[in-house]
Design a protein around this motif. Structure first.
Motif, PDB file in Angstrom:
ATOM      1  N   PHE A 151      -9.846  -8.141  -4.991  1.00 51.71           N
ATOM      2  CA  PHE A 151     -10.694  -7.278  -4.166  1.00 51.71           C
ATOM      3  C   PHE A 151     -12.167  -7.498  -4.503  1.00 51.71           C
ATOM      4  CE2 PHE A 151      -7.172  -3.832  -3.723  1.00 51.71           C
ATOM      5  CZ  PHE A 151      -6.612  -4.543  -2.673  1.00 51.71           C
ATOM      6  N   THR A 152     -12.471  -7.579  -5.794  1.00 55.29           N
ATOM      7  CA  THR A 152     -13.849  -7.785  -6.227  1.00 55.29           C
ATOM      8  C   THR A 152     -14.368  -9.146  -5.775  1.00 55.29           C
ATOM      9  OG1 THR A 152     -13.572  -6.354  -8.157  1.00 55.29           O
ATOM     10  CG2 THR A 152     -15.371  -7.946  -8.231  1.00 55.29           C
ATOM     11  N   GLU A 153     -13.566 -10.172  -6.002  1.00 62.02           N
ATOM     12  CA  GLU A 153     -13.989 -11.526  -5.628  1.00 62.02           C
ATOM     13  C   GLU A 153     -14.159 -11.670  -4.116  1.00 62.02           C
ATOM     14  OE1 GLU A 153     -11.011 -14.065  -7.267  1.00 62.02           O
ATOM     15  OE2 GLU A 153     -11.685 -13.797  -9.339  1.00 62.02           O
ATOM     16  N   ALA A 154     -13.339 -10.943  -3.340  1.00 64.23           N
ATOM     17  CA  ALA A 154     -13.388 -11.044  -1.883  1.00 64.23           C
ATOM     18  C   ALA A 154     -14.395 -10.075  -1.262  1.00 64.23           C
ATOM     19  CB  ALA A 154     -11.999 -10.809  -1.291  1.00 64.23           C
ATOM     20  N   GLY A 155     -15.023  -9.250  -2.089  1.00 62.97           N
ATOM     21  CA  GLY A 155     -16.030  -8.324  -1.588  1.00 62.97           C
ATOM     22  C   GLY A 155     -15.486  -7.072  -0.949  1.00 62.97           C
ATOM     23  N   HIS A 156     -14.252  -6.688  -1.295  1.00 60.89           N
ATOM     24  CA  HIS A 156     -13.649  -5.477  -0.742  1.00 60.89           C
ATOM     25  C   HIS A 156     -13.846  -4.296  -1.698  1.00 60.89           C
ATOM     26  CE1 HIS A 156     -11.644  -7.558   2.524  1.00 60.89           C
ATOM     27  NE2 HIS A 156     -11.091  -8.412   1.683  1.00 60.89           N
ATOM     28  N   GLN A 157     -14.159  -3.146  -1.132  1.00 56.97           N
ATOM     29  CA  GLN A 157     -14.213  -1.914  -1.923  1.00 56.97           C
ATOM     30  C   GLN A 157     -12.982  -1.083  -1.552  1.00 56.97           C
ATOM     31  OE1 GLN A 157     -18.095  -0.191  -1.102  1.00 56.97           O
ATOM     32  NE2 GLN A 157     -19.045  -1.391  -2.726  1.00 56.97           N
ATOM     33  N   ILE A 158     -11.880  -1.409  -2.202  1.00 54.04           N
ATOM     34  CA  ILE A 158     -10.589  -0.796  -1.893  1.00 54.04           C
ATOM     35  C   ILE A 158     -10.018  -0.184  -3.159  1.00 54.04           C
ATOM     36  CG2 ILE A 158      -8.200  -1.263  -1.176  1.00 54.04           C
ATOM     37  CD1 ILE A 158      -9.261  -3.493   0.606  1.00 54.04           C
ATOM     38  N   ASP A 159      -9.557   1.044  -3.058  1.00 52.45           N
ATOM     39  CA  ASP A 159      -8.922   1.707  -4.192  1.00 52.45           C
ATOM     40  C   ASP A 159      -7.552   1.071  -4.429  1.00 52.45           C
ATOM     41  OD1 ASP A 159      -8.848   4.253  -6.025  1.00 52.45           O
ATOM     42  OD2 ASP A 159      -6.906   4.154  -5.013  1.00 52.45           O
ATOM     43  N   VAL A 160      -7.353   0.559  -5.615  1.00 53.15           N
ATOM     44  CA  VAL A 160      -6.118  -0.170  -5.920  1.00 53.15           C
ATOM     45  C   VAL A 160      -4.897   0.729  -5.795  1.00 53.15           C
ATOM     46  CG1 VAL A 160      -4.819  -1.328  -7.757  1.00 53.15           C
ATOM     47  CG2 VAL A 160      -7.221  -1.919  -7.354  1.00 53.15           C
ATOM     48  N   GLU A 161      -4.986   1.946  -6.299  1.00 55.73           N
ATOM     49  CA  GLU A 161      -3.828   2.843  -6.266  1.00 55.73           C
ATOM     50  C   GLU A 161      -3.462   3.210  -4.826  1.00 55.73           C
ATOM     51  OE1 GLU A 161      -1.991   3.322  -8.884  1.00 55.73           O
ATOM     52  OE2 GLU A 161      -3.430   2.197 -10.098  1.00 55.73           O
ATOM     53  N   ALA A 162      -4.458   3.422  -3.985  1.00 54.55           N
ATOM     54  CA  ALA A 162      -4.189   3.735  -2.575  1.00 54.55           C
ATOM     55  C   ALA A 162      -3.548   2.540  -1.885  1.00 54.55           C
ATOM     56  CB  ALA A 162      -5.485   4.127  -1.871  1.00 54.55           C
ATOM     57  N   PHE A 163      -4.020   1.349  -2.217  1.00 58.36           N
ATOM     58  CA  PHE A 163      -3.456   0.154  -1.604  1.00 58.36           C
ATOM     59  C   PHE A 163      -2.009  -0.053  -2.039  1.00 58.36           C
ATOM     60  CE2 PHE A 163      -2.518  -4.370  -1.356  1.00 58.36           C
ATOM     61  CZ  PHE A 163      -2.886  -4.642  -0.044  1.00 58.36           C
ATOM     62  N   LEU A 164      -1.722   0.152  -3.316  1.00 58.32           N
ATOM     63  CA  LEU A 164      -0.352  -0.004  -3.798  1.00 58.32           C
ATOM     64  C   LEU A 164       0.578   1.023  -3.157  1.00 58.32           C
ATOM     65  CD1 LEU A 164      -0.934  -0.775  -7.583  1.00 58.32           C
ATOM     66  CD2 LEU A 164       0.020  -2.325  -5.865  1.00 58.32           C
ATOM     67  N   ALA A 165       0.083   2.241  -2.955  1.00 60.33           N
ATOM     68  CA  ALA A 165       0.901   3.259  -2.294  1.00 60.33           C
ATOM     69  C   ALA A 165       1.246   2.819  -0.872  1.00 60.33           C
ATOM     70  CB  ALA A 165       0.165   4.596  -2.283  1.00 60.33           C
ATOM     71  N   TYR A 166       0.256   2.253  -0.181  1.00 58.70           N
ATOM     72  CA  TYR A 166       0.473   1.713   1.170  1.00 58.70           C
ATOM     73  C   TYR A 166       1.503   0.585   1.129  1.00 58.70           C
ATOM     74  CZ  TYR A 166      -0.731  -1.276   5.224  1.00 58.70           C
ATOM     75  OH  TYR A 166      -0.694  -2.067   6.342  1.00 58.70           O
ATOM     76  N   TRP A 167       1.305  -0.355   0.222  1.00 56.31           N
ATOM     77  CA  TRP A 167       2.188  -1.511   0.091  1.00 56.31           C
ATOM     78  C   TRP A 167       3.629  -1.070  -0.139  1.00 56.31           C
ATOM     79  CZ3 TRP A 167       0.885  -6.108  -3.701  1.00 56.31           C
ATOM     80  CH2 TRP A 167       1.973  -6.982  -3.771  1.00 56.31           C
ATOM     81  N   PHE A 168       3.839  -0.244  -1.147  1.00 54.93           N
ATOM     82  CA  PHE A 168       5.203   0.119  -1.523  1.00 54.93           C
ATOM     83  C   PHE A 168       5.895   0.930  -0.433  1.00 54.93           C
ATOM     84  CE2 PHE A 168       3.947  -0.016  -6.303  1.00 54.93           C
ATOM     85  CZ  PHE A 168       3.825  -1.397  -6.232  1.00 54.93           C
ATOM     86  N   ALA A 169       5.142   1.800   0.248  1.00 57.15           N
ATOM     87  CA  ALA A 169       5.741   2.595   1.322  1.00 57.15           C
ATOM     88  C   ALA A 169       6.151   1.714   2.493  1.00 57.15           C
ATOM     89  CB  ALA A 169       4.769   3.679   1.778  1.00 57.15           C
ATOM     90  N   ARG A 170       5.293   0.751   2.838  1.00 61.70           N
ATOM     91  CA  ARG A 170       5.609  -0.136   3.969  1.00 61.70           C
ATOM     92  C   ARG A 170       6.670  -1.171   3.606  1.00 61.70           C
ATOM     93  NH1 ARG A 170       2.922  -0.342   8.559  1.00 61.70           N
ATOM     94  NH2 ARG A 170       3.341  -2.579   8.759  1.00 61.70           N
ATOM     95  N   ASP A 171       6.910  -1.342   2.331  1.00 65.57           N
ATOM     96  CA  ASP A 171       7.897  -2.316   1.864  1.00 65.57           C
ATOM     97  C   ASP A 171       9.271  -1.679   1.650  1.00 65.57           C
ATOM     98  OD1 ASP A 171       8.281  -4.998   1.396  1.00 65.57           O
ATOM     99  OD2 ASP A 171       7.664  -4.950  -0.698  1.00 65.57           O
ATOM    100  N   ALA A 172       9.402  -0.414   1.984  1.00 64.79           N
ATOM    101  CA  ALA A 172      10.656   0.319   1.774  1.00 64.79           C
ATOM    102  C   ALA A 172      11.472   0.341   3.065  1.00 64.79           C
ATOM    103  CB  ALA A 172      10.355   1.743   1.309  1.00 64.79           C
ATOM    104  N   HIS A 173      12.530  -0.450   3.095  1.00 61.18           N
ATOM    105  CA  HIS A 173      13.409  -0.540   4.267  1.00 61.18           C
ATOM    106  C   HIS A 173      14.864  -0.568   3.797  1.00 61.18           C
ATOM    107  CE1 HIS A 173      10.112  -1.414   7.113  1.00 61.18           C
ATOM    108  NE2 HIS A 173       9.577  -2.082   6.110  1.00 61.18           N
ATOM    109  N   PRO A 174      15.378   0.537   3.274  1.00 64.31           N
ATOM    110  CA  PRO A 174      16.751   0.538   2.750  1.00 64.31           C
ATOM    111  C   PRO A 174      17.755   0.068   3.794  1.00 64.31           C
ATOM    112  CG  PRO A 174      15.616   2.592   2.227  1.00 64.31           C
ATOM    113  CD  PRO A 174      14.739   1.858   3.192  1.00 64.31           C
ATOM    114  N   ASP A 175      18.636  -0.827   3.371  1.00 65.11           N
ATOM    115  CA  ASP A 175      19.692  -1.326   4.249  1.00 65.11           C
ATOM    116  C   ASP A 175      20.927  -0.464   4.002  1.00 65.11           C
ATOM    117  OD1 ASP A 175      21.825  -2.756   5.435  1.00 65.11           O
ATOM    118  OD2 ASP A 175      20.704  -4.632   5.264  1.00 65.11           O
ATOM    119  N   PHE A 176      21.121   0.534   4.848  1.00 69.14           N
ATOM    120  CA  PHE A 176      22.180   1.513   4.590  1.00 69.14           C
ATOM    121  C   PHE A 176      23.575   0.910   4.725  1.00 69.14           C
ATOM    122  CE2 PHE A 176      18.461   4.049   5.862  1.00 69.14           C
ATOM    123  CZ  PHE A 176      18.347   4.833   4.719  1.00 69.14           C
ATOM    124  N   GLY A 177      23.704  -0.151   5.518  1.00 72.43           N
ATOM    125  CA  GLY A 177      24.992  -0.813   5.614  1.00 72.43           C
ATOM    126  C   GLY A 177      25.405  -1.441   4.294  1.00 72.43           C
TER     127      GLY A 177
END
Length: 202
Positions: free
Chosen positions: A68-94
């Motif tokens: 983020f620093t090298e790319a010039g982004h001002q992004i909160d790491v914890e908020a980004f990880l929360a976004y990532w993990f939530a969008r990556d949750a797709h339980p296969d109930f079968g």
């Protein structure tokens, strides 16, 4: 075999988050965060770096903060990880229905760093569905290294042939078979055969 241990891979097996070989959580990164997905992936998944992240030698949050620093982004790491993990949750109930099989003990064996392993265990609730989650970031080693399988065998105290690996990565299944485990290479094409495979285990 009353002491059968079924070791379930997570991403691509219990969690249907891979479509056509890509992790779908990142599909909206540019739209939602203004991030060049290819540049971020190139940084995180550099062969040397991703191995260290998966084994817990580099913290995922620290690796993201650096980019983020090298790319010039001002992004909160914890908020980004929360976004990532939530969008990556797709339980296969079968597939998850097989976790109810009473004739076996069930664990998760995943190449995930510790932060996401915690999310899988607590937020997604898999800690209550299996006896234990063996995550590479907690163990300091990853599939298909022999040390990874050693950890599971030491925990179970069972013979090699009592263990079963269900995994969507062929080399991981091959490594399990080489040490005397049973194995099922899980794919979209053969997922319907998983139940029959489990039924015929000795």
């Amino acid at each position: 075999m009353p002491d059968r241990i079924i070791v379930w891979d997570f991403d691509g097996v219990l969690n249907a988050n891979v479509v056509d070989g890509r992790f779908i959580w990142a599909d909206r990164l540019e739209e939602d965060w203004g991030i060049d997905t290819r540049a971020m992936v190139a940084h995180l998944f550099d062969p040397g770096r991703i191995g260290q992240i998966m084994r817990g030698q580099i913290d995922l949050g620290d690796a993201l903060a650096q980019w983020f620093t090298e790319a010039g982004h001002q992004i909160d790491v914890e908020a980004f990880l929360a976004y990532w993990f939530a969008r990556d949750a797709h339980p296969d109930f079968g597939v998850m229905a097989h976790l109810n099989r009473p004739e076996a003990r069930h664990v998760i064996g995943t190449n995930n760093e510790a932060r996401r392993a915690d999310y899988i265990e607590r937020e997604m609730g898999f800690g209550a569905r299996v006896e234990r989650i063996f995550a590479s970031g907690r163990l300091g080693c990853a599939k298909p290294a022999p040390a990874y399988f050693d950890h599971i065998e030491a925990w179970s105290g069972a013979a090699a042939e009592a263990h079963v690996l269900i995994d969507d990565t062929e080399r991981n299944v091959a490594a399990a078979l080489d040490r005397g485990w049973h194995g099922f290479h899980f794919t979209d094409a053969n997922r319907s055969g998983l139940g029959a495979f489990l039924d015929q285990l000795p």
